[in-house]
Design an enzyme around this catalytic site. Sequence first.
Site, PDB file in Angstrom:
ATOM      1  N   LYS A   1       9.624 117.355  64.714  1.00  6.66           N
ATOM      2  CA  LYS A   1       8.639 116.409  65.271  1.00  6.66           C
ATOM      3  C   LYS A   1       9.249 115.578  66.396  1.00  6.66           C
ATOM      4  O   LYS A   1       8.630 115.364  67.431  1.00  6.66           O
ATOM      5  CB  LYS A   1       8.126 115.460  64.159  1.00  6.66           C
ATOM      6  CG  LYS A   1       7.410 116.163  63.023  1.00  6.66           C
ATOM      7  CD  LYS A   1       7.019 115.194  61.921  1.00  6.66           C
ATOM      8  CE  LYS A   1       8.175 114.652  61.119  1.00  6.66           C
ATOM      9  NZ  LYS A   1       8.921 115.630  60.332  1.00  6.66           N
TER      10      LYS A   1
ATOM     11  N   ASP B   1      11.216 117.536  58.736  1.00  4.48           N
ATOM     12  CA  ASP B   1      12.285 118.110  59.559  1.00  4.48           C
ATOM     13  C   ASP B   1      11.828 119.326  60.352  1.00  4.48           C
ATOM     14  O   ASP B   1      12.615 120.242  60.631  1.00  4.48           O
ATOM     15  CB  ASP B   1      13.516 118.493  58.696  1.00  4.48           C
ATOM     16  CG  ASP B   1      14.104 117.287  57.991  1.00  4.48           C
ATOM     17  OD1 ASP B   1      13.991 116.172  58.525  1.00  4.48           O
ATOM     18  OD2 ASP B   1      14.679 117.475  56.898  1.00  4.48           O
TER      19      ASP B   1
ATOM     20  N   GLN C   1       7.986 112.665  57.872  1.00  4.11           N
ATOM     21  CA  GLN C   1       7.914 113.577  56.722  1.00  4.11           C
ATOM     22  C   GLN C   1       6.959 114.750  57.033  1.00  4.11           C
ATOM     23  O   GLN C   1       6.797 115.099  58.184  1.00  4.11           O
ATOM     24  CB  GLN C   1       7.477 112.843  55.444  1.00  4.11           C
ATOM     25  CG  GLN C   1       8.522 111.886  54.885  1.00  4.11           C
ATOM     26  CD  GLN C   1       8.624 110.570  55.604  1.00  4.11           C
ATOM     27  OE1 GLN C   1       7.638 109.870  55.771  1.00  4.11           O
ATOM     28  NE2 GLN C   1       9.813 110.194  56.028  1.00  4.11           N
TER      29      GLN C   1
ATOM     30  N   GLY D   1      14.367 111.141  59.795  1.00  4.39           N
ATOM     31  CA  GLY D   1      15.432 111.302  60.775  1.00  4.39           C
ATOM     32  C   GLY D   1      14.884 112.219  61.852  1.00  4.39           C
ATOM     33  O   GLY D   1      14.636 113.389  61.593  1.00  4.39           O
ATOM     34  N   HIS D   2      14.621 111.669  63.023  1.00  2.00           N
ATOM     35  CA  HIS D   2      13.990 112.437  64.099  1.00  2.00           C
ATOM     36  C   HIS D   2      15.005 112.648  65.225  1.00  2.00           C
ATOM     37  O   HIS D   2      15.448 111.687  65.845  1.00  2.00           O
ATOM     38  CB  HIS D   2      12.737 111.707  64.604  1.00  2.00           C
ATOM     39  CG  HIS D   2      11.663 111.597  63.553  1.00  2.00           C
ATOM     40  ND1 HIS D   2      10.517 110.872  63.715  1.00  2.00           N
ATOM     41  CD2 HIS D   2      11.572 112.167  62.318  1.00  2.00           C
ATOM     42  CE1 HIS D   2       9.766 110.988  62.622  1.00  2.00           C
ATOM     43  NE2 HIS D   2      10.394 111.760  61.765  1.00  2.00           N
TER      44      HIS D   2
HETATM   45  P1  GDP Z   1      12.029 115.963  62.501  1.00  2.00           P
HETATM   46  O1  GDP Z   1      12.385 115.114  61.321  1.00  2.00           O
HETATM   47  O2  GDP Z   1      10.753 116.713  62.289  1.00  2.00           O
HETATM   48  O3  GDP Z   1      12.017 115.196  63.785  1.00  2.00           O
HETATM   49  O4  GDP Z   1      13.167 117.065  62.608  1.00  2.00           O
HETATM   50  P2  GDP Z   1      14.768 116.823  62.507  1.00  2.00           P
HETATM   51  O5  GDP Z   1      15.222 116.167  63.751  1.00  2.00           O
HETATM   52  O6  GDP Z   1      15.112 116.173  61.218  1.00  2.00           O
HETATM   53  O7  GDP Z   1      15.279 118.297  62.379  1.00  2.00           O
HETATM   54  C1  GDP Z   1      14.957 119.251  63.343  1.00  2.00           C
HETATM   55  C2  GDP Z   1      16.258 119.843  63.871  1.00  2.00           C
HETATM   56  O8  GDP Z   1      15.928 120.984  64.647  1.00  2.00           O
HETATM   57  C3  GDP Z   1      17.011 118.933  64.806  1.00  2.00           C
HETATM   58  O9  GDP Z   1      18.381 119.182  64.656  1.00  2.00           O
HETATM   59  C4  GDP Z   1      16.542 119.372  66.201  1.00  2.00           C
HETATM   60  O10 GDP Z   1      17.496 119.091  67.205  1.00  2.00           O
HETATM   61  C5  GDP Z   1      16.402 120.828  65.990  1.00  2.00           C
HETATM   62  N1  GDP Z   1      15.390 121.529  66.792  1.00  2.00           N
HETATM   63  C6  GDP Z   1      14.125 121.139  67.118  1.00  2.00           C
HETATM   64  N2  GDP Z   1      13.477 122.148  67.740  1.00  2.00           N
HETATM   65  C7  GDP Z   1      14.354 123.175  67.811  1.00  2.00           C
HETATM   66  C8  GDP Z   1      14.279 124.507  68.301  1.00  2.00           C
HETATM   67  O11 GDP Z   1      13.249 124.963  68.786  1.00  2.00           O
HETATM   68  N3  GDP Z   1      15.388 125.296  68.168  1.00  2.00           N
HETATM   69  C9  GDP Z   1      16.539 124.839  67.598  1.00  2.00           C
HETATM   70  N4  GDP Z   1      17.563 125.672  67.521  1.00  2.00           N
HETATM   71  N5  GDP Z   1      16.643 123.594  67.119  1.00  2.00           N
HETATM   72  C10 GDP Z   1      15.571 122.785  67.205  1.00  2.00           C
HETATM   73  P1  IMO Z   2      11.388 113.480  58.536  1.00  2.00           P
HETATM   74  O1  IMO Z   2      10.482 112.452  59.142  1.00  2.00           O
HETATM   75  C1  IMO Z   2      12.633 115.785  55.037  1.00  2.00           C
HETATM   76  C2  IMO Z   2      12.175 113.840  51.137  1.00  2.00           C
HETATM   77  C3  IMO Z   2      13.445 113.486  50.393  1.00  2.00           C
HETATM   78  C4  IMO Z   2      12.972 113.645  48.956  1.00  2.00           C
HETATM   79  C5  IMO Z   2      11.544 113.128  49.010  1.00  2.00           C
HETATM   80  C6  IMO Z   2      11.389 111.681  48.557  1.00  2.00           C
HETATM   81  O2  IMO Z   2      12.760 113.470  59.094  1.00  2.00           O
HETATM   82  O3  IMO Z   2      10.744 114.816  58.536  1.00  2.00           O
HETATM   83  P2  IMO Z   2      12.030 109.352  49.702  1.00  2.00           P
HETATM   84  O4  IMO Z   2      13.351 108.800  50.136  1.00  2.00           O
HETATM   85  O5  IMO Z   2      11.022 109.456  50.793  1.00  2.00           O
HETATM   86  O6  IMO Z   2      11.471 108.648  48.501  1.00  2.00           O
HETATM   87  O7  IMO Z   2      12.358 110.864  49.203  1.00  2.00           O
HETATM   88  O8  IMO Z   2      11.133 113.238  50.360  1.00  2.00           O
HETATM   89  N1  IMO Z   2      12.081 113.308  52.509  1.00  2.00           N
HETATM   90  C7  IMO Z   2      12.247 114.047  53.621  1.00  2.00           C
HETATM   91  N2  IMO Z   2      12.575 115.345  53.776  1.00  2.00           N
HETATM   92  N3  IMO Z   2      12.339 115.029  56.130  1.00  2.00           N
HETATM   93  C8  IMO Z   2      11.977 113.741  55.986  1.00  2.00           C
HETATM   94  O9  IMO Z   2      11.565 112.977  57.018  1.00  2.00           O
HETATM   95  C9  IMO Z   2      11.947 113.185  54.692  1.00  2.00           C
HETATM   96  N4  IMO Z   2      11.655 111.954  54.202  1.00  2.00           N
HETATM   97  C10 IMO Z   2      11.725 112.051  52.871  1.00  2.00           C
HETATM   98  O10 IMO Z   2      14.488 114.385  50.711  1.00  2.00           O
HETATM   99  O11 IMO Z   2      12.910 115.010  48.618  1.00  2.00           O
HETATM  100 MG    MG Z   3      14.012 114.800  60.055  1.00  2.00          MG
END
Ligand code: GDP
Ligand code: IMO
Ligand code: MG
Length: 430
Positions: free
Chosen positions: A16, A13, A224, A40-41
């Site tokens: 990416k 999270d 991840q 979840g991207h």
């Molecule tokens: P990922 O799994 O690495 O793709 O990240 P996620 O999408 O799960 O979580 C990142 C969160 O941060 C999302 O809600 C994005 O919209 C948000 N985000 C990404 N870059 C920035 C930033 O520079 N500032 C803020 N405020 N939000 C950001």
């Molecule tokens: P992105 O790509 C954050 C965490 C779960 C749990 C552990 C194992 O969005 O960054 P699993 O279902 O993979 O067996 O769970 O890994 N986890 C993540 N945490 N971002 C993710 O993906 C994750 N994918 C798995 O919360 O702790």
């Molecule tokens: Mg994510």
Amino acid sequence: MPAYAILGAQWGDEGKGKIIDYLSRRADIVARFSGGNNAGHTVINDLGDFSLHLVPCGIFSDGVMNVIGNGVVVDPDVLIEEMETLKQAGIDVSRSLMVSERAHLIMPYHVMLDTLAESERGDFAIGTTGKGIGPAYSDKTSRTGIRAADLLDLEGLRHRLEEVLPFVNRVLTKVYEVDSVSIDYILDKSRMWKDFLGPLIKPVGRYVNEVLDSGGTVVLEGAQGILLDLDHGTYPFVTSSSPTIGGASTGLAIQPKQITNVLGIFKAYNTRVGSGPFPTELFDDVGEGIRTIAKEFGTTTGRARRVGWFDGVLASYSNRINGYTSAVITRLDVLDHLDSLNICVGYKLDGDILDEPPGGVTALEKCLPVYETLDGWDVPTAGISNISELPTNARIYVDRLEELIGCPVDIISTGPHRDHTIMVRDILIS
Ligand code: GDP
Ligand code: IMO
Ligand code: MG
């Protein structure tokens, strides 16, 4: 032949999705190499706000082919639903998406087994996403998995299921005392999956290599983060795949020497979803403030993310494993409201000061962070896209993160939208 690996440098999270969407405008291929719909991207661009779980984040850029690699575990129902959602938003996915014939499938019984195993673990639960990731990768390594290629040969799939399902059903009925799963149920679903996904299932390893050999640009989409890596993460509180640089190579069948740029995506602080050690975790109002401002709730499960200060020990470890050519700092704007910020620069454990995390999970639980405190900045950074506009103290903070990580910070993200991005050094091939 530039190939850019985009790797989660913390516990996932990190943002990416945003960075991949930003970079993919100059790519020929965006290819996912690990994980499944536990990811979840988030992508926010001029086409809207999107949450992608399996479809690569290059899907919004014209002329980009999106590839789901052999290292990914694919839940066909989730992929079909995601494609439908994108179609409804006006994004035509079917002609710009491929699935590796070697990718393993998440079967309905994997999802059941994930949830059942978690409740069996009780207080020791990992806090998985419940999407069947662990059981699907377990079957892969046990050599009892079902792969995308199996959908193209339903008669062969029937034989395969006759081989593997009796054991699965013994576990379901005798260990967990729940209903068994019938071969006909899986075959009926497989027929539907074949109709929908069959045309996308291809030998993608060769295709990616040909594009690289002909000078094309490939973005390798990680899921991840390194601290969830099966080998290098905080085991057993990890996922079941390799989100590290090695996974980028094995998960797509490309040679390590073809990866020209390795980008480590770091949040300007740390978060984690699920259980496991987190030395810099905040349990006070500062943590709550960051969670609220940043809406730190999981993109896949909606769970509240745990929040903490930036951990320089883990950041340097992350760089040692992955060897970043660039670091990317995201969510700097989230810290705009703070008067002062802590950065962890070492761990105290049994009277010693450590500069690397111990491998044992109980030892890591006992580590106490050694903090350095920096002043906050009084001008907000939110939305800035030019480095010259960054307030001095924010620059000092980023410079300190750069020292601790041990590689140049080439991109700073100051907001969720594609345009809220500072390119400190242009690393893109035009
Ligand atoms: P990922 O799994 O690495 O793709 O990240 P996620 O999408 O799960 O979580 C990142 C969160 O941060 C999302 O809600 C994005 O919209 C948000 N985000 C990404 N870059 C920035 C930033 O520079 N500032 C803020 N405020 N939000 C950001
Ligand atoms: P992105 O790509 C954050 C965490 C779960 C749990 C552990 C194992 O969005 O960054 P699993 O279902 O993979 O067996 O769970 O890994 N986890 C993540 N945490 N971002 C993710 O993906 C994750 N994918 C798995 O919360 O702790
Ligand atoms: Mg994510």
